[in-house]
Design an enzyme around this catalytic site. Structure first.
Site, PDB file in Angstrom:
ATOM      1  N   GLY A  49       0.790  -1.233   0.000  1.00 35.75           N
ATOM      2  CA  GLY A  49       0.000   0.000   0.000  1.00 35.75           C
ATOM      3  C   GLY A  49       0.818   1.277   0.000  1.00 35.75           C
ATOM      4  CB  CYS A 105       1.167   0.988  -7.282  1.00 37.65           C
ATOM      5  SG  CYS A 105       0.633   0.159  -5.778  1.00 37.65           S
ATOM      6  CB  ILE A 166       5.530  -5.768 -16.092  1.00 44.88           C
ATOM      7  CG1 ILE A 166       6.098  -7.062 -15.480  1.00 44.88           C
ATOM      8  CG2 ILE A 166       5.341  -5.908 -17.587  1.00 44.88           C
ATOM      9  CD1 ILE A 166       5.226  -8.311 -15.633  1.00 44.88           C
ATOM     10  N   GLY A 192       8.125 -12.379  -8.940  1.00 45.92           N
ATOM     11  CA  GLY A 192       8.919 -13.606  -8.885  1.00 45.92           C
ATOM     12  C   GLY A 192       8.757 -14.422 -10.159  1.00 45.92           C
ATOM     13  N   GLY A 219      10.416 -11.172 -12.405  1.00 48.49           N
ATOM     14  CA  GLY A 219      10.858 -12.566 -12.288  1.00 48.49           C
ATOM     15  C   GLY A 219      12.294 -12.839 -12.673  1.00 48.49           C
ATOM     16  CB  SER A 241      10.919 -11.411  -6.204  1.00 49.29           C
ATOM     17  OG  SER A 241       9.822 -10.539  -6.289  1.00 49.29           O
TER      18      SER A 241
END
Lengths: 279, 259
Positions: A49, A105, A166, A192, A219, A241
Site C-alpha cells: 500500500g 502500482c 512490468i 517472482g 521474475g 524478488s
C-alpha cells in the site's frame, strides 16, 4: 531493501548498478496492515500500500546516498501531475540520478495503475515532469492493461527517456481454512518466477512499437532470465524478488552469469543481444 | 514456505491480568530467540517471540498493548490463527557462566534461552526488571529450571527497588560472566551494552515488520541489516556499528521515531 540509505548502500555493495527507491509520495503513508507480503508456490504476493515516509523525510536518506556517490533512481507516486511535478523537482534537488514514475502500482486507491491505465494522463504527467526536470525520466507501467502498448507509446509521446516494464501482476490468494483472502488488502501484486513470461511478452510487444529504451523487470532471478529480457528488447533490468530466492549477492551472481553466457555464445557486446528476438 | 499455517489454539494461560500465553501445535525445530509471524485474521500480522518450545507444541507470550495484541488476547482454545516461521537467528549460547537480563515482556523470549543454557550445564543468572510486582511473570518457571533469579521493580513492590540495569551493574562488577544476553526496552539494552564493556554481548531488537523473510526492507537497521533475517539477535561487534541502536526505530511509513 529500498527504504533507507543503509539498505540501499548494502544492495549497491552487493553488485547492483543503481538502486530504485521505494515509491515516495508527498506525505508520510503507513500502507496497509499486515499480512502485506506472503510467499506462494511460484512467486511472492504483496500489497503493502505504498508506505513511505514522505518526500521531506526521505531527503536525508537521499543526501546520504549522494555523498556516497551511489546511483539512485527516485521512484515517485502521486494522484495528479501537480503532485508528480512537486515530487520530481524535490527528488532532483536531493540529488537522484533519474526518476521513475510509478504509474502502475496495482493496489493503492487513487494512485499507480488507477492513473496509469489512462494514456492521456500518462502522457500529461510524463510531459509535465520532463518539462520541470533535467534528469532522465522513466515510466513504470503495468501488465494489468489491455492497452499496454498504447500506454507505453503515450509515455514516449510525453518525452519519457525510457519505459520500465512490468510492475507486479494483480493477484489474490485465498486461505482454505479461513475461507478469506490472506492479504489485508485482499488483492495484491504477484512477482517472482511466475510472472517472467508475462514480463517478457510485455517488453517484446512494447519494444516493437516504441523507440526509447526499456528497462525489463519481472521474475529475473538468473543471468539467463536477464538475457531473455534483453532479447525481448530490454536495455537494462531490475531485480527485486530474487533477493529472497538467491540472497543479496544475487546482483553479482546475475552479472557473472550474463558474462559467462556471453562468453559461451561468443558475444562481446551486450547491445548485440538487445532485441535479438525481433528478427 | 513463508505462508501462514492456520491452526487451532490448544490452550491459553493468563500470566498476569495483561499478559497471556497461547499454545498451539507447530512441530518445527526452533532456536530460542527466534520468532513467528502471528496472523490474527481481519486485524493484523505481527512478529512474536517463541516463549515455549516443545517438540510438538509451541507457545507465545505477550502483553496487550495495541489492536493486534488486544485481539490476540481475546482468543481462546479452539480459535484459529495463522503462524509462519520460525524467523531470525536466535541467541548463540556458550561459556561457563551467563547473565540474562530481561526487561518487561522481554522475559518471554529470554525464558527458552535460559532453559537451553541450563541444559548445556552453564551457570545461569537471570535478572528480570518490571514496573511493578503485578507485571512479573515466569519467575517460578525460571527458578524451578535451576537458574539463579533476581528481580527488580521500579517501585520496589518486589525484589530490588530500581532499574534492572542498576542490578545488572552490581552483578557484572561482582562476577565474571562469559556472556550477557538481553531482551527488553531498547534504552535498557543500550545501557546494558555500555555496562558490559569487554563481555561478549547479544541483544534482541524489535522493529516494525512486514514480510519476515528478508525482502521488504521494513525492519532494516544500520547498513541494511534485516532484523528479521540477520537478527533479531545482534552481537556486540555488530551493535557497535548500528547507529539506530538505542537511538531510533522506524514506524510503518519508515519515519524515524526516537526512543
Amino acid at each position: 531493501m529500498d527504504k533507507d540509505a543503509g539498505s540501499i548502500e548494502r544492495v549497491f555493495n552487493s553488485g547492483a548498478g543503481a538502486i530504485v527507491t521505494k515509491s515516495i509520495g508527498l506525505k508520510p503513508r503507513n500502507g496497509f496492515p499486515n499480512p502485506t507480503v506472503i510467499e506462494l508456490e511460484h512467486g511472492i504476493l504483496n500489497a503493502i500500500g505504498l508506505p513511505n515516509p514522505g518526500i521531506d523525510n526521505f531527503k536525508e536518506e537521499l543526501l546520504k546516498l549522494k555523498k556516497l556517490n551511489i546511483p539512485v533512481i527516485g521512484s515517485i507516486f502521486g494522484s495528479d501531475y501537480k503532485e508528480f511535478v512537486t515530487l520530481a523537482e524535490k527528488m532532483q534537488n536531493y540529488g537522484v540520478n533519474a526518476l521513475e514514475l510509478n504509474l502502475s502500482c496495482p493496489h493503492a486507491k487513487g494512485y499507480g495503475l488507477e492513473i496509469g491505465c489512462d494514456p492521456n494522463l500518462v502522457k500529461e504527467i510524463t510531459f509535465k515532469v520532463k518539462k520541470s526536470t533535467k534528469i532522465p525520466v522513466f515510466v513504470k507501467i503495468s501488465p494489468n492493461l489491455a492497452n499496454i502498448t498504447e500506454v507505453a507509446k503515450s509515455a514516449e509521446e510525453g518525452n519519457a527517456d525510457g519505459i520500465v516494464a512490468i510492475n507486479t501482476v494483480k493477484a489474490m490468494k485465498i486461505d482454505l481454512e479461513l475461507q478469506m483472502p490472506v492479504l489485508s488488502n485482499k488483492i495484491g501484486g504477484y512477482s517472482g518466477n511466475a510472472v517472467k513470461p508475462i514480463g517478457i511478452r510485455c517488453v517484446y510487444e512494447i519494444s516493437k512499437n516504441i523507440d526509447i529504451p526499456i528497462i525489463g523487470v519481472g521474475g529475473i532471478t538468473t543471468g539467463k532470465d536477464a538475457i531473455e529480457y534483453f532479447m525481448a528488447g530490454a536495455s537494462a533490468v531490475q531485480v527485486g524478488s530474487a533477493i529472497y530466492y538467491r540472497g543479496l549477492d544475487v546482483f553479482k551472481k546475475i552479472c557473472d552469469e550474463i558474462k559467462i553466457w556471453m562468453k559461451h555464445h561468443e558475444y562481446n557486446n551486450l547491445s548485440d543481444l538487445i532485441g535479438a528476438a525481433h528478427k | 514456505m513463508n505462508y501462514p499455517k492456520v491452526l487451532k489454539i490448544i490452550e491459553t494461560r493468563n500470566e498476569t491480568s495483561d499478559i497471556k500465553t497461547i499454545m498451539f501445535e507447530y512441530p518445527e525445530d526452533i532456536t530460542p530467540g527466534q520468532f513467528f509471524m502471528i496472523w490474527i485474521p481481519n486485524i493484523d500480522e505481527i512478529p512474536m517471540s517463541v516463549s515455549f518450545i516443545d517438540k510438538k507444541i509451541k507457545g507465545i507470550t505477550f502483553k496487550r498493548i495495541g489492536d493486534a495484541t488486544n485481539a490476540l488476547f481475546k482468543l481462546k482454545a479452539g480459535d484459529k490463527m495463522g503462524v509462519r516461521g520460525p524467523y531470525g537467528n536466535g541467541f548463540k549460547i556458550n561459556g561457563q557462566r551467563i547473565l540474562f537480563v530481561a526487561g518487561g515482556t522481554g522475559i518471554a523470549m529470554i525464558a527458552p534461552s535460559v532453559e537451553k543454557a541450563i541444559n548445556k550445564e552453564i551457570k545461569t543468572n537471570v535478572l528480570i526488571g518490571a514496573k511493578n510486582k503485578s507485571e512479573l511473570f515466569f519467575e517460578n518457571r525460571i527458578k524451578k529450571y535451576g537458574a539463579e533469579l533476581f528481580v527488580s521493580t521500579d517501585d520496589g513492590s518486589q525484589g530490588y527497588k530500581g532499574f534492572v540495569t542498576d542490578l545488572a551493574k552490581e552483578k557484572i562488577s561482582n562476577n565474571k560472566f562469559d556472556q550477557v544476553l538481553t531482551c527488553g526496552p531498547e534504552l535498557m539494552m543500550k545501557k546494558l551494552f555500555e555496562l558490559s564493556q569487554n563481555i561478549s554481548f547479544q541483544a534482541s531488537l524489535e522493529r516494525y515488520m512486514k514480510c519476515g523473510f528478508g525482502i521488504c526492507g521494513q525492519c532494516c537497521v544500520g547498513k541494511g541489516l534485516r532484523v528479521c533475517k540477520e537478527g533479531p539477535v545482534f552481537n556486540e561487534k555488530t551493535l557497535k556499528n548500528i547507529e539506530d541502536f538505542g537511538v531510533f526505530k522506524r514506524d510503518a511509513s519508515g519515519r524515524k521515531i526516537k526512543f
